[in-house]
Design an enzyme around this catalytic site. Structure first.
Site, PDB file in Angstrom:
ATOM      1  N   ARG A 179      56.170  38.350  43.442  1.00  5.66           N
ATOM      2  CA  ARG A 179      55.487  39.600  43.860  1.00  5.66           C
ATOM      3  C   ARG A 179      54.907  40.382  42.677  1.00  5.66           C
ATOM      4  NH1 ARG A 179      60.217  39.893  46.962  1.00  5.66           N
ATOM      5  NH2 ARG A 179      59.852  39.109  49.077  1.00  5.66           N
ATOM      6  N   LYS A 213      40.360  42.430  39.202  1.00 11.58           N
ATOM      7  CA  LYS A 213      40.080  41.577  40.357  1.00 11.58           C
ATOM      8  C   LYS A 213      40.479  40.165  39.966  1.00 11.58           C
ATOM      9  CE  LYS A 213      35.807  43.344  42.220  1.00 11.58           C
ATOM     10  NZ  LYS A 213      34.536  42.827  42.694  1.00 11.58           N
ATOM     11  N   GLU A 272      25.005  40.292  30.905  1.00  8.98           N
ATOM     12  CA  GLU A 272      25.859  41.323  31.530  1.00  8.98           C
ATOM     13  C   GLU A 272      25.780  42.640  30.742  1.00  8.98           C
ATOM     14  OE1 GLU A 272      27.358  41.352  34.434  1.00  8.98           O
ATOM     15  OE2 GLU A 272      27.712  39.238  34.962  1.00  8.98           O
ATOM     16  N   LYS A 319      32.549  49.444  31.905  1.00  6.20           N
ATOM     17  CA  LYS A 319      33.332  48.751  32.949  1.00  6.20           C
ATOM     18  C   LYS A 319      34.617  49.541  33.224  1.00  6.20           C
ATOM     19  CE  LYS A 319      34.360  45.242  35.698  1.00  6.20           C
ATOM     20  NZ  LYS A 319      34.467  43.799  35.613  1.00  6.20           N
ATOM     21  N   GLU A 339      37.443  48.917  44.912  1.00  4.88           N
ATOM     22  CA  GLU A 339      36.157  48.746  45.581  1.00  4.88           C
ATOM     23  C   GLU A 339      36.096  49.502  46.899  1.00  4.88           C
ATOM     24  OE1 GLU A 339      35.313  44.541  45.762  1.00  4.88           O
ATOM     25  OE2 GLU A 339      33.572  44.878  44.514  1.00  4.88           O
ATOM     26  N   ARG A 384      31.707  50.437  42.414  1.00  8.12           N
ATOM     27  CA  ARG A 384      31.677  49.083  41.835  1.00  8.12           C
ATOM     28  C   ARG A 384      30.425  48.307  42.260  1.00  8.12           C
ATOM     29  NH1 ARG A 384      36.241  45.315  39.702  1.00  8.12           N
ATOM     30  NH2 ARG A 384      38.098  46.607  39.632  1.00  8.12           N
ATOM     31  N   ASN A 399      26.811  44.986  40.865  1.00 10.23           N
ATOM     32  CA  ASN A 399      26.136  43.831  41.477  1.00 10.23           C
ATOM     33  C   ASN A 399      24.638  43.795  41.183  1.00 10.23           C
ATOM     34  OD1 ASN A 399      28.483  42.919  42.646  1.00 10.23           O
ATOM     35  ND2 ASN A 399      28.176  44.095  44.526  1.00 10.23           N
ATOM     36  N   HIS A 432      22.812  40.571  40.866  1.00  5.87           N
ATOM     37  CA  HIS A 432      23.707  39.512  41.326  1.00  5.87           C
ATOM     38  C   HIS A 432      23.342  38.968  42.707  1.00  5.87           C
ATOM     39  CE1 HIS A 432      25.935  40.620  37.805  1.00  5.87           C
ATOM     40  NE2 HIS A 432      26.924  39.784  38.071  1.00  5.87           N
ATOM     41  N   HIS A 440      23.139  35.288  42.555  1.00 11.09           N
ATOM     42  CA  HIS A 440      24.110  34.432  43.247  1.00 11.09           C
ATOM     43  C   HIS A 440      23.418  33.439  44.158  1.00 11.09           C
ATOM     44  CE1 HIS A 440      27.914  37.115  42.788  1.00 11.09           C
ATOM     45  NE2 HIS A 440      27.761  36.277  41.795  1.00 11.09           N
ATOM     46  N   HIS A 482      25.722  31.561  34.744  1.00 10.47           N
ATOM     47  CA  HIS A 482      25.776  32.852  35.434  1.00 10.47           C
ATOM     48  C   HIS A 482      24.816  33.882  34.822  1.00 10.47           C
ATOM     49  CE1 HIS A 482      27.349  36.101  37.838  1.00 10.47           C
ATOM     50  NE2 HIS A 482      27.612  36.808  36.743  1.00 10.47           N
TER      51      HIS A 482
HETATM   52  N1  GLY Z   1      38.314  40.975  36.873  1.00  4.44           N
HETATM   53  C1  GLY Z   1      37.002  41.436  37.004  1.00  4.44           C
HETATM   54  C2  GLY Z   1      36.865  42.717  37.726  1.00  4.44           C
HETATM   55  O1  GLY Z   1      37.823  43.299  38.155  1.00  4.44           O
HETATM   56  O2  GLY Z   1      35.763  43.196  37.892  1.00  4.44           O
END
Ligand code: GLY
Length: 363
Positions: free
Chosen positions: A121, A143, A185, A227, A237, A242, A246, A249, A253, A266
């Site tokens: 956990r 993320k 980026e 960031k 998010e 956030r 994008n 993107h 993508h 990328h």
């Molecule tokens: N690990 C990438 C983010 O949280 O944006």
């Protein structure tokens, strides 16, 4: 050494931007006291370059090390790889205080973060990004994810690391093409919120491409600050902030997903995506021509592509329409109104998007 903090109450953590031999990492680890045993997840190329040095640094701190290799490919973000590594971790987990270290790029970071989030956990992990793209973006934000056969990042958790250690020396051996991919980026951050960073890249692009340490340090610090601020204000998010990350993107993508474009990495795909989004904004009368020119020019200076090779427009459009960024079937994109400002809109004529995507696929 530079330090940027991600402020998230009890989940706060520092990002160290260093140019050293792991000395600042060692100092920080002593203070953090994360455990008795470190499990380093990496790939064979990075292990050959930095594995021994990292293990030696940890052993000097009386931290035992275990090192696991994964393949240097998106395939490593699979359930089977996850189960395999969790099995190995649990077999050595006897009366020890374990923590994980992601030593690598985005794939290693996502996989290690997800293992850390779910093993017992949640256990501590740190990020040691070894690509510019990971240093300016994917190592920060919490993320974590695995892929499913039906799509990328479909299993995941928000789980912050205890430390991001971005060492400029670790990216100096990267091929030039990978450096340029990371710079895409950084350009994105310039366009979405930081005109100063954009101008800095315009002015110093030669030194940056030559891997001048002080220029790289500036770009990584400025990007990390942006960031960090965005993550602080939209950790999970939920506020919509956030979403501006994008920028470039959605079309990027689609190019990455459509068959026939595996030649693009990328950063290259999102450069084309940013160029297309800027053109869409200009065609709608939102982005002035002079700003569009600067956006197009910076990609040229950095030798990033503005066009994908000619291919199957239908496949790209269908990948574009399948993208998860579409809310209730409406086309949702991030568009710039000037360098340093973007907004999210759902009011873009589909015919215009089609026309611009076609234009960005060389004839
Ligand atoms: N690990 C990438 C983010 O949280 O944006």
């Amino acid at each position: 050494m530079n330090q940027v903090k991600v402020n998230l109450d009890d989940r706060s953590y520092p990002i160290i931007i260093a140019n050293d031999n792991f000395e600042h990492l060692a100092k920080k680890l002593v203070r953090l006291n994360l455990g008795t045993d470190a499990i380093i997840i990496t790939n064979s190329r990075i292990r050959a370059l930095y594995g021994k040095k990292l293990q030696k640094t940890l052993n000097t701190l009386k931290i035992a090390t275990h090192i696991f290799n994964v393949q240097d490919s998106e395939k490593s973000k699979s359930i089977s790889e996850y189960v395999k590594i969790i099995g190995k971790i649990s077999s050595i987990d006897t009366k020890k205080r374990l923590f994980l270290i992601a030593l690598g790029g985005g794939v290693v970071g996502d996989l290690t973060g997800f293992i850390a989030a779910t093993y017992k956990r949640g256990i501590a992990y740190i990020q040691i990004p070894t690509t510019l793209l990971a240093q300016v973006d994917s190592s920060i934000g919490g993320k974590t994810a695995l892929d499913l056969p039906s799509g990328k990042n479909l299993i995941g958790a928000f789980y912050q690391p205890k430390l991001v250690y971005s060492n400029i020396n670790l990216i100096k051996s990267l091929p030039a093409r990978q450096i340029r991919s990371g710079l895409a980026e950084a350009v994105k951050y310039g366009i979405i919120v930081d005109p100063k960073l954009f101008s800095y890249i315009e002015k110093n692009y030669k030194k940056i491409l030559d891997l001048d340490s002080s220029c790289l340090s500036y770009v990584i610090k400025a990007s990390s600050l942006i960031k960090a601020k965005i993550v602080e204000n939209d950790e999970r998010e939920t506020t919509g902030l956030r979403t501006i990350l994008n920028f470039g993107h959605t079309i990027g993508h689609a190019l990455e997903t459509a068959a026939g474009y595996s030649n693009l990495n990328h950063g290259e795909a999102i450069s084309i995506g940013m160029a297309a989004a800027a053109e869409i904004a200009h065609s709608m009368g939102i982005l002035p021509g002079i700003e569009l020119k600067r956006v197009m020019a910076i990609f040229k200076l950095l030798k990033l592509p503005l066009e994908a090779k000619k291919g199957d427009l239908k496949a790209v459009l269908s990948a574009f329409l399948r993208d998860k960024k579409f809310i209730n079937g409406r086309i949702r994109m991030v568009l710039p109104s000037k360098i340093g400002h973007v907004f999210v809109t759902e009011n873009i004529p589909y015919n215009l998007i089609k026309k611009i995507i076609k234009k960005r696929m060389a004839d």
